[in-house]
Structure formats: C-alpha cells, structure tokens
Motif scaffolding. Sequence first.
Motif, mmCIF file in Angstrom:
data_model
loop_
_atom_site.group_PDB
_atom_site.id
_atom_site.type_symbol
_atom_site.label_atom_id
_atom_site.label_comp_id
_atom_site.label_asym_id
_atom_site.label_seq_id
_atom_site.Cartn_x
_atom_site.Cartn_y
_atom_site.Cartn_z
ATOM 1 N N LEU A 28 -9.483 3.955 10.972
ATOM 2 C CA LEU A 28 -9.149 2.523 10.966
ATOM 3 C C LEU A 28 -8.088 2.200 9.926
ATOM 4 O O LEU A 28 -7.155 1.434 10.183
ATOM 5 C CB LEU A 28 -10.408 1.695 10.706
ATOM 6 N N SER A 29 -8.236 2.774 8.725
ATOM 7 C CA SER A 29 -7.259 2.494 7.666
ATOM 8 C C SER A 29 -5.888 3.031 8.040
ATOM 9 O O SER A 29 -4.857 2.430 7.728
ATOM 10 C CB SER A 29 -7.730 3.068 6.332
ATOM 11 N N ALA A 30 -5.850 4.167 8.757
ATOM 12 C CA ALA A 30 -4.565 4.705 9.199
ATOM 13 C C ALA A 30 -3.921 3.786 10.230
ATOM 14 O O ALA A 30 -2.709 3.546 10.207
ATOM 15 C CB ALA A 30 -4.750 6.113 9.758
ATOM 16 N N GLU A 31 -4.747 3.220 11.136
ATOM 17 C CA GLU A 31 -4.222 2.309 12.153
ATOM 18 C C GLU A 31 -3.629 1.050 11.526
ATOM 19 O O GLU A 31 -2.649 0.502 12.043
ATOM 20 C CB GLU A 31 -5.341 1.910 13.116
ATOM 21 N N LEU A 32 -4.219 0.591 10.439
ATOM 22 C CA LEU A 32 -3.724 -0.631 9.793
ATOM 23 C C LEU A 32 -2.362 -0.427 9.158
ATOM 24 O O LEU A 32 -1.653 -1.393 8.859
ATOM 25 C CB LEU A 32 -4.732 -1.121 8.741
ATOM 26 N N GLY A 33 -1.993 0.817 8.868
ATOM 27 C CA GLY A 33 -0.646 1.120 8.417
ATOM 28 C C GLY A 33 -0.349 0.811 6.972
ATOM 29 O O GLY A 33 0.826 0.765 6.583
ATOM 30 N N ASN A 34 -1.378 0.590 6.145
ATOM 31 C CA ASN A 34 -1.141 0.330 4.731
ATOM 32 C C ASN A 34 -1.428 1.607 3.946
ATOM 33 O O ASN A 34 -2.570 2.069 3.882
ATOM 34 C CB ASN A 34 -2.027 -0.814 4.234
ATOM 35 N N ARG A 35 -0.406 2.202 3.350
ATOM 36 C CA ARG A 35 -0.559 3.494 2.671
ATOM 37 C C ARG A 35 -1.557 3.423 1.520
ATOM 38 O O ARG A 35 -2.352 4.335 1.310
ATOM 39 C CB ARG A 35 0.798 3.964 2.130
ATOM 40 N N SER A 36 -1.503 2.337 0.768
ATOM 41 C CA SER A 36 -2.384 2.212 -0.399
ATOM 42 C C SER A 36 -3.840 2.124 0.024
ATOM 43 O O SER A 36 -4.710 2.823 -0.517
ATOM 44 C CB SER A 36 -1.990 0.984 -1.225
ATOM 45 N N ALA A 37 -4.126 1.257 0.994
ATOM 46 C CA ALA A 37 -5.510 1.108 1.451
ATOM 47 C C ALA A 37 -5.998 2.403 2.085
ATOM 48 O O ALA A 37 -7.162 2.804 1.899
ATOM 49 C CB ALA A 37 -5.604 -0.046 2.444
ATOM 50 N N HIS A 38 -5.118 3.063 2.842
ATOM 51 C CA HIS A 38 -5.520 4.324 3.474
ATOM 52 C C HIS A 38 -5.840 5.386 2.428
ATOM 53 O O HIS A 38 -6.832 6.125 2.545
ATOM 54 C CB HIS A 38 -4.393 4.813 4.395
ATOM 55 N N ALA A 39 -5.002 5.469 1.379
ATOM 56 C CA ALA A 39 -5.250 6.446 0.314
ATOM 57 C C ALA A 39 -6.575 6.164 -0.383
ATOM 58 O O ALA A 39 -7.335 7.084 -0.713
ATOM 59 C CB ALA A 39 -4.103 6.420 -0.695
ATOM 60 N N PHE A 40 -6.879 4.869 -0.605
ATOM 61 C CA PHE A 40 -8.140 4.524 -1.260
ATOM 62 C C PHE A 40 -9.328 4.916 -0.389
ATOM 63 O O PHE A 40 -10.288 5.538 -0.867
ATOM 64 C CB PHE A 40 -8.178 3.025 -1.550
ATOM 65 N N VAL A 41 -9.285 4.557 0.880
ATOM 66 C CA VAL A 41 -10.404 4.854 1.768
ATOM 67 C C VAL A 41 -10.597 6.366 1.900
ATOM 68 O O VAL A 41 -11.725 6.866 1.870
ATOM 69 C CB VAL A 41 -10.174 4.209 3.154
ATOM 70 N N GLU A 42 -9.491 7.118 2.015
ATOM 71 C CA GLU A 42 -9.634 8.564 2.131
ATOM 72 C C GLU A 42 -10.230 9.153 0.849
ATOM 73 O O GLU A 42 -11.033 10.095 0.896
ATOM 74 C CB GLU A 42 -8.290 9.215 2.444
ATOM 75 N N GLY A 43 -9.839 8.602 -0.302
ATOM 76 C CA GLY A 43 -10.423 9.088 -1.551
ATOM 77 C C GLY A 43 -11.909 8.809 -1.631
ATOM 78 O O GLY A 43 -12.697 9.652 -2.086
ATOM 79 N N MET A 44 -12.342 7.617 -1.180
ATOM 80 C CA MET A 44 -13.768 7.314 -1.159
ATOM 81 C C MET A 44 -14.501 8.184 -0.136
ATOM 82 O O MET A 44 -15.642 8.603 -0.345
ATOM 83 C CB MET A 44 -13.989 5.837 -0.847
ATOM 84 N N ALA A 45 -13.815 8.469 0.969
ATOM 85 C CA ALA A 45 -14.419 9.365 1.952
ATOM 86 C C ALA A 45 -14.619 10.757 1.378
ATOM 87 O O ALA A 45 -15.568 11.474 1.750
ATOM 88 C CB ALA A 45 -13.541 9.423 3.208
#
Length: 1001
Positions: A846-863
């Motif tokens: 989902l974070s990748a679909e939203l296209g925001n690099r910062s949010a995606h990096a945060f979510v992947e780090g929490m994952a």
Amino acid sequence: MTEIGEPRGTSAPEPDGGEPLRLCLLGPVQAWCGERELELGPPQQRALLTALALRARRIVSVDELLDALWEEPPARAAAIVRTYVSRLRRVLEPDRVHPTVLVSSGSGYVLRLPADCVDAEVFEERVAAAGRARALGDPAGALGLLREACGLWHGEPLAGLPGPLAQAHRARLVERRLNAAQAWLEAELETGRHAEVIGELTVWVSQYPLLEPMRELLMLALYRGGRQAEALGVYADARRALLEQLGVDPGPRLRELHLGILSGDPKLAAPAVPPLPVPVAPVVEAGGEPVGSAPPPPAQLPADVSDYTGRDELSAALRADLAPDGPAMPVVGLSGLGGVGKSTLAVHVAHAVGGQYPDGQLYANLRGAGSLPADPGEVLAGFLGALGVADAALPQGTPERAALFRSRVAGLRVLIVLDDARDSRQVGPLLPGSRSCAVLVTSRAWLSGLPVTRQVGLEPLTPEESVRLLAAIAGPERVAAEPAAARRLAAACGFLPLAVRTAASRLAARPAWRVSHLVDRLASERRRLSELEAGELAVAASFRLSYDQLDPETARAFRLLSLADGPGVSSAAAAVLLGRPEPVAERLAEALTDLGLLSCPYPGRYQYHDLLRLFARELVREVDGEAAGRAAVERLLRHYLATVAALYRVVRPGYPFPDLVAARPAGAGSSGGSSTGAGDAGAGTSGTGGPGEPEPAGPEFAGAAEGLAWARREVPAVLAVAGQAALDPGGPLAVVADLTLVLIQLIDLGTAVPELCDLAGRVAEAAAAAGLPESEARARYALMWAQREFQRTRQARSEAVRVVALARRTGQAVLLPGALVVLALTGLPHCSDEEVAAWCEEAVALSAELGNRSAHAFVEGMAALADLAVERPESALCRAERSLAAFRGLGDFVGQVHMLYARATALHGLGRFEEACRDYEECVGALRALGSWDRLPGVLVSLAGSCRAAGRPARALEAAEQALAIAERVGLEHRRANALSAVEEARADLGERGRGRGCLA
C-alpha cells in the motif's frame, strides 16, 4: 560537580504527609518532617546524607561519596552506597514512587533541598546578611541576624559521624561558629548589653580557654559592668593557661586591654546609647519667622499587621538597603501586581527601620491604581505641614513646594513611604535631596526613570508561607487538622497574599466551615474570583483598578492574551491572538509587563498570574464575547498547526502528513455537528472568517536544528492549547485533530510522548462523540503509535483496528500502511506468523502504491521489526537496509536513526552481534544529539543485549545502567523495568548475580 538550579522561592519539599523537610547539621545530624524526627539509620548512612546535604542541589558522584565515607573504601563500597541511598529515600519520601528529594543524576546523586531547609546553609546566609547590614550602617539589623545564626546551633556539628568528609567539615563548621559567635557578642557589647552577655562569654572561655578574642570580650564586659577585679582575673587565667600549654605570653591586644583596665582608659567605657536628640523644624508663619513651640516629629506610618508572614530574607535585605548614612540617599522601589503584598511589606519594613530615622516618618497613599491619583503638590502640602510649615507659608506651585520640602528635610533623618505610586512623574517631586533621608516606594508599575538604589519585582508567597498566613488568620488548629486541604487552598489562591488573606478571612468568619469546603467552592474557575471576596477584601476589585487604567488597545491585549493555556505565550503567539504584527504585539505585551499585569520569565515569553488570567478571561466574556475568544484561540491553533507542519518538513523531509493537514480548508475546523460526508468538511466554523480564509503561514525553518530549537521552547505551549481546545464543546476540533497528527513526530523525537498520548486520546473521544470520523482517524493514528511506544500492546492493537476501519471509511489511504504495520507489530502471540507476515506485505504494498518515498521507507522499516518478531531476520535486514538507504537519500536524519535501530536488531537476530553493537552505538549517539531522552533507554537496553551476546559484559553493564539512570530521570516505568532486567543480566554475566537491585538507588 554540577550545580542543579532551583527556582527562586522554592519551598521546602513536602512528603505525601504534607510536612516540610528540614535537615540539621549544626549538632547531631537529624532530619525532621514537620515536628517529627525521621530515623536516618546507622552513622555511615547519616554520613552519606550529610555529604549530599553539604553540597545540596549539586551532583555528587559515587567516587566522591566513597572518598567522603572511607579512607580505604571496601570492595563493595559502591553497592553499599546504593543501599544507603535506597534506604534514605524510603525515609525521606516513604510514599513516593518517583523520588524528588534524593535523586539519581548522571553518575551520582543530588539532594534537592532548598537552602532554607538545611540549617548550615541558613546559618551561612544569616551571617552573610549580618555582614551586609553592618556595612550599610544597620547594627541593630546585624545583631538580630547574628542572634538568629548562633541560635541555630545545638551541639558539636556532625556529631558522631565517621569518615574523612565529616571530620574535615566538622572543623570548618566549628571555626565558622566561633567567628559568628565572636561577631555576635561584639555586637551585643556595642549596644551596651555587657551585663547580659557575661554568662555566655564565660561559657565560651571555659570551652576554649586559649581563644584570646573571647577572653578580650569577657574582660571588657566585666569591666563595663563594674567588675574590674574579675576582668583582671580573666587576664591572669589566660596568661597562666597560655604559658602552661603553649609556653607563650598573651598577644598584644589582650595585653593592651589589660593595661587599659589597670589605667581606667576612658575608651573602654560602655558606649552611650540614650535616644538620639530629635532636631525638629520650628513652625513657620507667612513671614518666615518661627512661632510657638516645635511640633513633635511626624510618625505617619500605618499600623503594621499583626499576622505579617513570610519574606524574611527580602525584609532583611530591604532593611539593610534603607540603612542611613550610605554614599547616596536610599530609594527602594517595590513593584508587582495588585494583591501581591507590596504595601504590607513596605509598612512592615518601614516600622523595622523607623528607629533609625528619629526626625520623622512620612507616609502618603498616592492612589496610583485608582482613577484619581494623588496630586504631588497636595501630598507635599501635607508633608510640609507635618514638618511644621504653616498653611500660610506654603508656596502655590508644586516645584516651589518640592524645593521647600527638600530644604526642610536637608540633614534630617526622615523616612518617606510613598504607597501605590502611579509612575515616576508622580513620585519625582516627593523625593528629598539629602542622603540622610530614605524613600520606600510601592507601585504596580515598574518605576522606570526613578533614581532607585534597589527595585524589587515582588512575587507571590511560597506555598509554605501561604499556608502559614492562612493559619495565622483562620487559626492554626483548622489548618493543622486539614494540611492537604490548606495547601490546595493556598494553590487555588495562586499564593497571592490578598487572595490567601481573603480566603482565610472567610474561614475565620465561618467557624463551621472546613478548609476543604472552601477548596471545593474555589474549584470552579468561573466562580473562583467571586468566592475570593470578604468584606472590603476583593481580589477582582484590586485587579480592576489596574485594568481600568489601560487604553483600549492595551486593554484588548490584556484580555485576549489570557486565552491560551500553558506556560505563557511567545511574542509570535501573541501576534496571532491579537491579529497584529509581531512588533506591535510585543510592544503591547511589554507595556502590560511594565504595569505589573504580565511577567516576562525570559525574553519573548509572557505569563499571567493564575488569578489574573481568570480575571482577564472573565473580561473576554464580558467585553468581547465567547465567539471572539474562541476565534482567537482557533487563530492560534492554526498558527501552531502551520508551524508544527513546517517543523515536520525539516525533521522528516518528504513525509505526507504536513500536506495532508494543509489540504483542509479554513472553516472546517469546529465540532458541533455531524459530518456531511466521509470527512469533516461540513463541521462548521468558529468565526475565523469562514470557508476560504487562507491558512496562516508557518515559519520557514532553515534546517532541523532551528526547528528542534523551536520545538524545545514551544511544544509545551502547543500541547496545552491543543488540550484546552479539545475540551471546548464548540472548539475547532478538526484543527486540533490535524495538529495531533503532525505532533506524532514527538514520538520520533522522544519528547513529550505521555502528553501527546493523553491529548490524542481526548481528541479521539471528542471527535467520535461529535461525529467527525476523519478527525477521529487522525487522532487515533497518533494515539496508536503513542500506545505502542509505551509497549501497551493490547491498546495499540485496538487503536490500529479502529484506524484501519476509519481510514477506509473516510478514504484516508495515507493512514492505512502505518495502521497495518502496527497490527503486524502487535500480532503475536494472538495471531499466526503467516497473518503477521501478510499484514507486513499489505502495508508495504500500500505504501508503495501511494508513491511517497518517505512514508514507504518508514513502513518498510517498521515491517522489518515485525519480520524479526516472526523470526525472519534475513527479510528484516533487507528491509532495514533499503529503508536506511532511502532515508539517507532524503536527508531524513531521524528516519536514519530509526532504521539504524531496525538494522541493528536484525543483525542481532542473525547472530552478527559486533555489527549490531556498532549500529546501536551509532543510534545512541544520534539520539543524544537529538535530545531524544525518552527513546534512549530502549536503545541502550538493546545495546546491552548485543554486547552480552558479543562477550562484552562490562560494556553491557555500562549501557544497562545508563538506560536505568535515564529511565528514572524521565519517569518512564516500562523503560525502567526493562533497564533493570538488563542490569541484572549483565551483573549475572560478571558474576555479580543478585546485586542489580542495588541500582534502584
């Protein structure tokens, strides 16, 4: 050693029983809680407390304590010290979970006792004050202070204590006592009290037979008392003792005194102390010739109050300031808000020094706070009449009367008290020109332009002084019966003397009332001022006098600046509340400060006294109306929202939340109705201009450092105003929810997380009750992460479930990835590994679909952290490294710190302990640089675990003990428990099993 600052006016700390703590070192070491002596334990434990007390409010390292207690410390000395500290804490604060008196700090401990709670410090202060009084020509004041100082002693100092420190300080304190006693007894002789001190001097000489100064004083006292033979006998005894024990003759001063007594030297006679002759100006008629007998010197001072309480140090300093015969005429100003006790203090001090001004004491109430201030010419007419000038001889003009007044008092010792002055222009003509006179002026405004030798901004009483005043008026038995209620009553009065006196007078007039009953009546802020009225005493009426002097623009500023809760307002916030440019707002705030209606604790910040704030808010309702007040608060909230969003952009560059909250139109900010759609756009407006009003522009921070500096100053104020608005049923709830969402960065910064958690919970419940699902989702998103930060797994998971549902319902896809990853992080042990992994993958996709690099990096780090929970360390490491690389590319320093932690945890899971240690160490350094103290204990505990696994138990113990110290300092119980376990484990590795509990000290 590092000084630990204490605010001025700090009262004695009070255990839960309510009694103040006192520590006595000038004799056997004792601690008292009120009238109850505390059991301090064995001598070595008392010696440790003494070592801390002798350096109160400063950090004393464990090494310094070891040196203080032992010549050669035993092997377990550090553990013994921790045990002693733990025991002393239970004695000093038996009912406290978190100590506030004996606290850990860095590598040592601090005893946070104010100076007036340790008799040795009180003794030194009294002796120093006596020296100042003597230097300023106030022998009576000096004598009183020396009597107080010497009266504090009750035996050999530090009696019975072992250890090198006690031995060294015992000798020092004995020497200080001898010097003070000598100064005291000399002062007694100078005032002609030779007969009264003979007994005291005899005791001193018997205790210190070789101390020649005491022999001299005893000989002089006996000689002046007509006992010449005994005086000569003292000399003979001294000569014999010196020859026998030291093989020397008496010194030259003692020999000279001996010869003077033998010859009857007149210089040795007692000083003459009859009342000074009073030169009085003769009555003058129109022709300038004296007529009739001279009138008595004027004595116009109002009566001193019988229940005067507190401000002993300030009173002593003012008495010294008003001493005659200095290099210039003393002109002392007392300023402060109405009801703070300026007039009472001035009259009390004037009576104390009145004897030094035998030619008269003049008093005038200048009525400066009222609508008809006294005319200086009329005041001068009264003064001149009191000095013997006939009405017919009075000049017509004020300048001529002022000149005659200066002539009449030239060379005379006259004290002039000018009470309630409006400004310097009113006071100027009333000042004498002779340094033999003294002037004491009170005013609500700061008296700029006067040639003052000292000006004091008077603060409210301390809590202890307020309770004493309450007891003096309402009765000590009633206060003693309800000590906790008495403290709450004093606090409800803001420790303002007028308010305390009014409340006490109400109790005195109503014997059937309990103190707690009046506390309950004062609980409502809207009725508090109306309750603080008793006869002619009325707090609101006193405040009204100052307010009525204000011009319309300044009066509006006084009202509107009171609307914001919290630790005052900055000049920028003042500009927003007033709707004026910042220089104009600052000028208005400074004017209110000069008038005593605001205080300025440091440049650019302004505060109200609690009761003055209530008065100003009543005026808002009366003059401006509720809607205007609510609109001003919403302006401030929108300013804070824009500023916190700007902070987010520099602290977490690229993250989507600042743009999300900026998209909401102005006017969509209030509660008060159901949502018209999925979001909150139809929730109404609070009157800030309606839909379409442009959002306030936040500051453009030059970088993260500038933004973080703003956050350290302003976040408490932001949280306070947000919490205030959340409780207002008609407030801008949607704006508060947006502000709560962007304040989530406080978790990243490790700052004010408990306050954020509380705010988010209140906003979420209010938004749910108001039917604002979009705002509820944003508040619960912040609450979800705050609960996880506190390791409240069940609560965090419950909030995540709600956020997922609300985000889908309101179309806020940007909230979904974070909520899903919290579901993954909190899934075990209730969910399967497969479910946790599925949530991770969905969140990342989902974070990748939203296209925001910062949010995606945060979510992947929490994952990555969730992967570790289900034993997928390889996947976790890959995610953490991708996330770390992304944050480095974005220049997100805070994000890099998070991912360093995630990578270190993954490395630990893969058994690569040394690499994990390096990442954790880097993470610790970065958090220290950010000042993220709330986060440090968790990282340090993880570092301790990796160090243990890497075979480095000493570093593991060091990291664990640092974690424990920081957790105790910031008051995070869950971090403290984890740190304590880490300490136990590290000590066990070092073969010290069972000793970790000592670190609780």
